[in-house]
Every structure is written in C-alpha cells, then in structure tokens.
Write an enzyme that holds these catalytic residues in place. Sequence first.
Site, mmCIF file in Angstrom:
data_model
loop_
_atom_site.group_PDB
_atom_site.id
_atom_site.type_symbol
_atom_site.label_atom_id
_atom_site.label_comp_id
_atom_site.label_asym_id
_atom_site.label_seq_id
_atom_site.Cartn_x
_atom_site.Cartn_y
_atom_site.Cartn_z
ATOM 1 C CB VAL A 32 -0.909 0.031 1.259
ATOM 2 C CG1 VAL A 32 -1.696 1.340 1.317
ATOM 3 C CG2 VAL A 32 -1.848 -1.158 1.285
ATOM 4 C CB ALA B 154 4.722 2.482 1.275
ATOM 5 C CE LYS B 155 4.801 -1.442 8.299
ATOM 6 N NZ LYS B 155 5.782 -0.654 9.070
ATOM 7 N N GLY B 156 3.958 -2.872 3.485
ATOM 8 C CA GLY B 156 3.680 -4.099 2.760
ATOM 9 C C GLY B 156 3.648 -5.257 3.732
#
Length: 418
Positions: A62, A107-109
């Site tokens: 994201v 962001a993050k994943g």
Amino acid sequence: MAAKKHGDLLKEVMAEFNEAADLLKLDANLRERLSHPRRILIVSCPINMDDGTVRTFEGYRVQYNITRGPAKGGIRFHPEVDLNETIALAALMTWKCAVVNIPYGGAKGGVRVDPTTMSMKEIEHLTRRYTWEISPMIGPEKDIPAPDMNTNERHMAWIMDTFSIIKGYSVAGVVTGKPISIGGSAGRREATGRGVVYNIIEAANELDIDLTKKTAAVQGFGNVGSVAARLLAQTGCKIVAVSDVKGGIYSSKGLDIHDVLDYTAKNTYLEGYKNADVISNDDLLTCDCDILIPAALGGQITKDNAPNIKASMIVEGANGPTTSEADGILNNKGVFIIPDILANAGGVVVSYFEWVQDLQAFFWHEKEINDKLRSIISNAYKSVRSMAKDKKVSNRMAALMLGIGRVAECARIRGLRP
Ligand code: NAD
C-alpha cells in the site's frame, strides 16, 4: 499512534487523523484527499514448499501517500497481516516521515504468513516471489521497502537481488536495512534505539532532568530495546529492568547492561540471568522507574495497567504500545509521553540516509550518520513540543498535527490535476 487491538487499527488511525484535521482546521477537500490510500496492490504468491506441495500466500503493498516523495515503509511477514492493517500502517508511515521532515511519502507491505513454521528456503522463495509480484510498484524513485516484523537484512538482500535481476543491473536503492556489503548504511541497525535515546536527551534538556539521577525500564530486548538500554545507560541513567518475550529481570541498584548483553548474546533470552531478580512483563510496566520504554509489541499499555504505571515519562520505541484508553489515563496523570511516530523515527531517518548514499554511490562514516540523525531528531522533537504548547494538545496529537499538516501543505501547493 495510540491504538490498537488488531482489526481496529485502521479505525483508530482514521479517528486520530480526523481529530488532528479538526484541530488543524484542515480544508475539507484536503481532508478528503488525505483520507484515502493512493495505491493498493494485492498479490498471490504461490510457493513450492519443501514437502513438494504448492501453497499460496496473500500479500499487499500500500502506498498511502506520495505527495512529499517516494513511498517508504516496511514489509511484514505475520499471520495477522491484512489489507486494513497495511493501509493503517502506511498512513502512519506517511505522518512519521513528515514529522521528521524527510522527503518521503508513506507505504507498508506484508504477507499473511507464519514464517516460524517455514524453512529458510521456503522463506527465501516467498520473499523473492512477493518482490517479483510487487516489482511494478517499487523502485528507488517510487517506493522503497525496509524490514518490519519478521523480516530483516537477509530478506532485504533477497529483495534487492530479485529486483536487480528484473532490471538487469544492481539497484541498491530499492530497499533499505540491507547488509552493509551490498549498500546498507553504517548505523542503521542501531538507529531506532539511538533515536529513542536522542529523544530522551532532548526531553531531559527541555524539562531540566538530570538523567544521572533517573531510572529506566525497557520492555523488549530486541533491536530497539537493547540498543536503547545500552545507549541510555551511557548517559548515566540507571536501567533497573529489561524484559523479552519470556519475562524480565530487575535490579533496584541498576543492571550491568553490558553483562546482560553478553548473556543474551550467548543464551538468546534473558531467562536464567543470575545477577538480578526475575519479574514478569506486566510487573516491568508498573515497576518503580522514572522512564518507561515499551520496545516490544503494540497494545501493551492498557486501561488495566496504565493507572499503576509509576514512570513519569514514556518513550514509545514500539509502534502503538499504548491503547487509546490508556493514553487518556496517562495524559490525565500528567505522564510525559514521547509518541511512537517521533520516538522510533530514528530507523526511517537512517533508512533515508542509506537511500541517499545508495543513490550517490558514496558512503558516509558512522559518526556523520549519528550526528545527522541527532540533528533531525532534535528539530523534530522541538517542532512537536512547540506545536503541543502552542495548541495545548498532547505530544501525540502535536506529532500527528505536525505530520498531517506538512503533507496537507504539500498537497495544497502542488494542486490537483486535472
Ligand atoms: P525485535 O524482534 O528485534 O525485538 C522484539 C523484542 O520484544 C524481543 O526481545 C522479544 O523477545 C520481545 N517481545 C516479543 N513479544 C513480547 C511480549 N509479549 N512481551 C515482552 N517482550 C516481547 O524487534 P524490534 O525491531 O526491536 O522492534 C520492536 C518494536 O519496535 C516493534 O513494535 C517495531 O514495530 C518497532 N519498531 C522497530 C523499528 C526498527 O528499526 N527495528 C523501527 C520502528 C519501530
């Protein structure tokens, strides 16, 4: 972020966003724009397991916001990873990067997986396949992942290698938190704990606290907690308690942190350490100390234990260690809280330095890195405190207002196309 039981995180993050937006009197159109993640990618990662079967794991990346620069945020391997949590964490990364004023979005994943049940080979396959799947979205100028829960330097090397194979040349700047031999940065491993301590030194200067007369307790003795304990001990502050997943140790005379570090280097856990009393993790949080550093998991300080906390300062090394209810109780008690998006931002700041060094292919000495980190944390601390005093809000709300305000200003000045 004061949060968060799993599942509620996105609601909590948006509630705090809206509170900060109200206090900032944010323009309704900007509020609308900042309320939505910019891009979301959901991927399936089929993996050849050691037993010959194929299992498919769901992953996410994201990018919450990229107005201030490329997206930045870690990759988490955990069975509870889901899309809402990833969106929430990406939003928090956006505000955190803006609080320390580095030119990144957030962001993050993550992949929904329990890596503790997998072999290294399976984990490598998963990391490489996940990288392949999200490769259209990442890159040094677009989105730069980093380690998070259950991922470390090893995974970052695999990501860098896989992305470089896709491109056909080495791309060091696609991830941070890499091993130094492939473009990692001096000082990155210690950066989060170091940032925690720089924040405490700033607070001590502002509030006229003599750290040599103070005591501290640290929950979590991993990367963040052990470095914070070691560096805080160097200021003369007495570390009376530390803990890990199996429990804690306490000594009113102060622990010999180097001796404790030698012990955990040999035995992994604190369990069995002889030169201190044994305490539980719950006891650690409410033990007699001036400074409490939660540096383990989210949701540790709750409405049940907050009334019994004796520390007058809490410095959030972990992400979201304090529930919203506990936050209210602690604020009413007058506890001075340095919130996670400021307290643990040292990690992303030195990740930024790593990326800058990779782009320039020119590497700095650790002293230069630590000095620059110190200056960024000092400025961020002072800006948060000045916002808190100006607007008469908690440090947590001040940090959110500072971060969200900076992102909003960039969005406003860039305008909206078409
Ligand atoms: P880590 O895995 O190195 O260490 C975690 C520590 O917490 C270990 O000592 C573990 O035994 C302990 N722990 C686990 N469960 C526990 C429990 N139930 N009670 C008490 N202790 C427990 O992780 P880390 O990198 O030090 O991260 C710690 C926290 O800091 C996390 O919340 C992470 O999101 C946050 N954080 C880390 C970084 C970073 O650069 N490493 C940056 C920002 C935020």
